[in-house]
Enzyme design. Structure first.
Site, short mmCIF file in Angstrom:
data_model
loop_
_atom_site.label_atom_id
_atom_site.label_comp_id
_atom_site.label_asym_id
_atom_site.label_seq_id
_atom_site.Cartn_x
_atom_site.Cartn_y
_atom_site.Cartn_z
N HIS A 103 38.92 56.35 1.06
CA HIS A 103 38.75 57.61 -0.37
C HIS A 103 37.02 58.15 -0.80
O HIS A 103 36.94 59.06 -1.80
CB HIS A 103 39.36 57.58 -1.52
CG HIS A 103 40.94 58.28 -1.16
ND1 HIS A 103 41.69 58.40 -2.21
CD2 HIS A 103 42.14 58.21 -0.46
CE1 HIS A 103 43.12 58.81 -1.28
NE2 HIS A 103 42.88 58.59 0.13
N TRP A 155 54.71 51.87 7.38
CA TRP A 155 54.54 52.87 7.60
C TRP A 155 55.85 51.94 8.76
O TRP A 155 55.84 52.84 9.69
CB TRP A 155 53.32 53.47 9.10
CG TRP A 155 52.74 54.73 7.04
CD1 TRP A 155 52.90 55.36 7.87
CD2 TRP A 155 52.30 54.32 6.56
NE1 TRP A 155 52.42 56.69 7.26
CE2 TRP A 155 52.05 55.83 5.60
CE3 TRP A 155 51.56 53.55 5.45
CZ2 TRP A 155 51.05 56.32 4.85
CZ3 TRP A 155 50.94 53.35 4.46
CH2 TRP A 155 50.65 54.66 3.83
N ARG A 181 41.74 51.74 1.79
CA ARG A 181 42.46 53.28 1.35
C ARG A 181 41.26 53.74 0.33
O ARG A 181 40.76 54.46 0.54
CB ARG A 181 43.18 52.44 0.45
CG ARG A 181 43.81 55.06 -0.16
CD ARG A 181 45.43 54.66 -0.53
NE ARG A 181 45.40 55.37 -1.65
CZ ARG A 181 45.32 55.64 -2.88
NH1 ARG A 181 45.71 55.04 -3.36
NH2 ARG A 181 46.12 56.77 -3.64
N HIS A 198 47.60 53.90 9.04
CA HIS A 198 48.47 53.88 8.20
C HIS A 198 50.19 52.29 8.86
O HIS A 198 50.57 52.08 8.13
CB HIS A 198 49.52 55.04 8.44
CG HIS A 198 49.23 56.02 7.21
ND1 HIS A 198 48.77 57.35 7.31
CD2 HIS A 198 48.00 56.08 6.06
CE1 HIS A 198 48.31 57.74 5.80
NE2 HIS A 198 47.68 56.61 5.14
C1 HEM Z 1 47.95 55.33 1.89
C2 HEM Z 1 48.18 59.95 2.77
C3 HEM Z 1 44.66 59.17 5.46
C4 HEM Z 1 44.55 54.98 5.22
C5 HEM Z 1 48.38 56.26 2.28
C6 HEM Z 1 49.40 57.49 0.96
C7 HEM Z 1 49.43 58.48 1.22
C8 HEM Z 1 48.40 59.10 1.86
C9 HEM Z 1 50.47 59.41 0.67
C10 HEM Z 1 49.59 56.42 -0.43
C11 HEM Z 1 49.12 55.66 -1.75
C12 HEM Z 1 50.09 55.08 -2.36
O1 HEM Z 1 51.30 55.85 -2.43
O2 HEM Z 1 49.80 53.51 -2.37
C13 HEM Z 1 46.95 59.76 3.98
C14 HEM Z 1 47.14 61.53 4.37
C15 HEM Z 1 45.88 61.69 5.31
C16 HEM Z 1 45.20 60.12 5.78
C17 HEM Z 1 47.55 62.82 3.92
C18 HEM Z 1 45.60 61.93 6.38
C19 HEM Z 1 46.76 63.58 7.17
C20 HEM Z 1 44.44 58.37 6.10
C21 HEM Z 1 43.24 57.69 6.10
C22 HEM Z 1 42.69 55.85 6.24
C23 HEM Z 1 43.80 55.78 5.21
C24 HEM Z 1 42.25 57.87 7.82
C25 HEM Z 1 42.00 55.09 6.62
C26 HEM Z 1 41.03 55.26 7.41
C27 HEM Z 1 45.25 54.42 3.98
C28 HEM Z 1 45.64 52.99 3.71
C29 HEM Z 1 47.06 53.03 2.99
C30 HEM Z 1 47.08 55.09 2.77
C31 HEM Z 1 45.82 52.02 4.17
C32 HEM Z 1 48.03 52.41 2.04
C33 HEM Z 1 46.90 51.75 0.80
C34 HEM Z 1 48.51 50.54 0.25
O3 HEM Z 1 48.76 49.97 1.23
O4 HEM Z 1 47.70 50.20 -0.70
N1 HEM Z 1 48.07 57.53 2.70
N2 HEM Z 1 46.47 59.34 4.43
N3 HEM Z 1 45.06 57.06 4.76
N4 HEM Z 1 46.17 55.56 3.36
FE1 HEM Z 1 46.20 57.29 4.10
#
Ligand code: HEM
Length: 289
Positions: free
Chosen positions: A47, A187, A43, A171
């Site tokens: 970002h 997820w 993440r 995800h």
């Molecule tokens: C986590 C939204 C695209 C990788 C999250 C979280 C949200 C989110 C709300 C939770 C954050 C938290 O509460 O810790 C979105 C939305 C996306 C998107 C709306 C696009 C429509 C992506 C992309 C990647 C990604 C493109 C990487 C290529 C991750 C990962 C986590 C995460 C690995 C887990 C983080 C953790 O376990 O601490 N995302 N995301 N996301 N996102 Fe996304």
């Protein structure tokens, strides 16, 4: 004279495979989330890169501007200080590496070590000295919005519908935290394994709307396992004809997902980076068998 020559010869270039190995070494942590800091490192890499704007050529992982206010304080970056801090011992061990290179390499390392495809990676990001080149808030996707917003945000970076869906498969890793985003849960049931299970879950399970108690956020949960979740933006993508076509492709073929994810994650991490053109491209060797 000879002394200065010796000195400059002493400074050998960074072996990024060694950096990769050092990051692989710190991924496991049984006291953190599901036992790995890998997901939050992915993440961080995303970002740092996803602020890119292809029209103005601003943002992206070059500069590592998330170290500075106001970008560090953007709501979308809640919780990422943890990821940045976890990488500090690696920065101390390899002080020559830029933060942008370190963060993106860490994302690559986490994907590979958690079972994902090899991601080609090359160095070349230079650190900004202050927050002057921080991007404005609002460049990263808002999970409460629909398919139109998702397209607006990712088209701005230069991605098409197939690439958006391939990227979303990240995800497969990690979870939402009520104190970071307001959403809650992973997820799928194995959040430290990079697989195509995300697409199967999104396509095949029955998703019902639920309000997160602590935050009041609205999300979707699996009718048969309410621990597992989807964001409103993802349910909107599932209901979009063009997006759902690609979701189906990746649900049917993990091989195709891995192939496409490797290309598109590499593209994401390179957005806006001023490469010289002579950088060595690394294909890191996994430390796991
Ligand atoms: C986590 C939204 C695209 C990788 C999250 C979280 C949200 C989110 C709300 C939770 C954050 C938290 O509460 O810790 C979105 C939305 C996306 C998107 C709306 C696009 C429509 C992506 C992309 C990647 C990604 C493109 C990487 C290529 C991750 C990962 C986590 C995460 C690995 C887990 C983080 C953790 O376990 O601490 N995302 N995301 N996301 N996102 Fe996304």
């Amino acid at each position: 004279g000879a002394k200065t020559t010796e000195k400059s010869l002493d400074k050998k270039p960074i072996d990024y495979q060694e950096v990769y190995n050092a990051i692989a070494d710190i991924l496991e942590d049984n006291d953190y989330d599901d036992g790995s800091i890998g997901p939050v490192l992915v993440r961080l890499a995303w970002h740092a890169s996803g602020t890119y704007d292809d029209v103005t050529k601003t943002g992206g992982s070059n500069g590592a501007t998330m170290r500075f206010d106001p970008e560090a304080l953007h709501g979308a970056n809640n919780g990422l200080a943890i990821a940045r801090e976890r990488l500090m011992p690696i920065k101390q061990k390899f002080p020559e590496i830029s933060y942008g290179d370190l963060w993106t390499l860490a994302g690559v390392c986490a994907v590979q070590e958690l079972g994902g495809p090899t991601i080609p990676w090359r160095p070349g990001r230079q650190d900004a000295l202050d927050g002057k080149s921080c991007t404005p808030d609002g460049r990263l996707p808002d999970a409460t919005q629909g398919e139109r917003h998702v397209r607006d945000v990712f088209y701005r970076m230069g991605f098409n519908d197939q690439e958006i869906v391939a990227l979303a498969g990240a995800h497969s890793l990690g979870r939402c935290h009520p104190d970071r985003s307001g959403f809650e849960g992973p997820w799928q049931e194995a959040p430290t394994l990079f697989t195509n299970e995300y697409y199967k879950a999104l396509r095949d399970r029955k998703w019902i709307k639920k309000t997160v108690k602590d935050s009041g956020a609205s999300q979707f949960v699996d009718k048969n396992n309410p621990e597992v979740m989807m964001l409103p933006a993802e349910i909107a993508m599932k209901n979009d004809k063009e997006f759902s076509k690609h979701i189906n492709t990746y649900a049917n073929s993990e091989e195709k997902f891995f192939e496409d994810f490797s290309k598109v994650f590499n593209k994401l991490l390179e957005l806006g980076v001023p490469f010289q053109g002579n950088e060595r491209v690394y294909h890191f060797k996994p430390t796991t068998a």
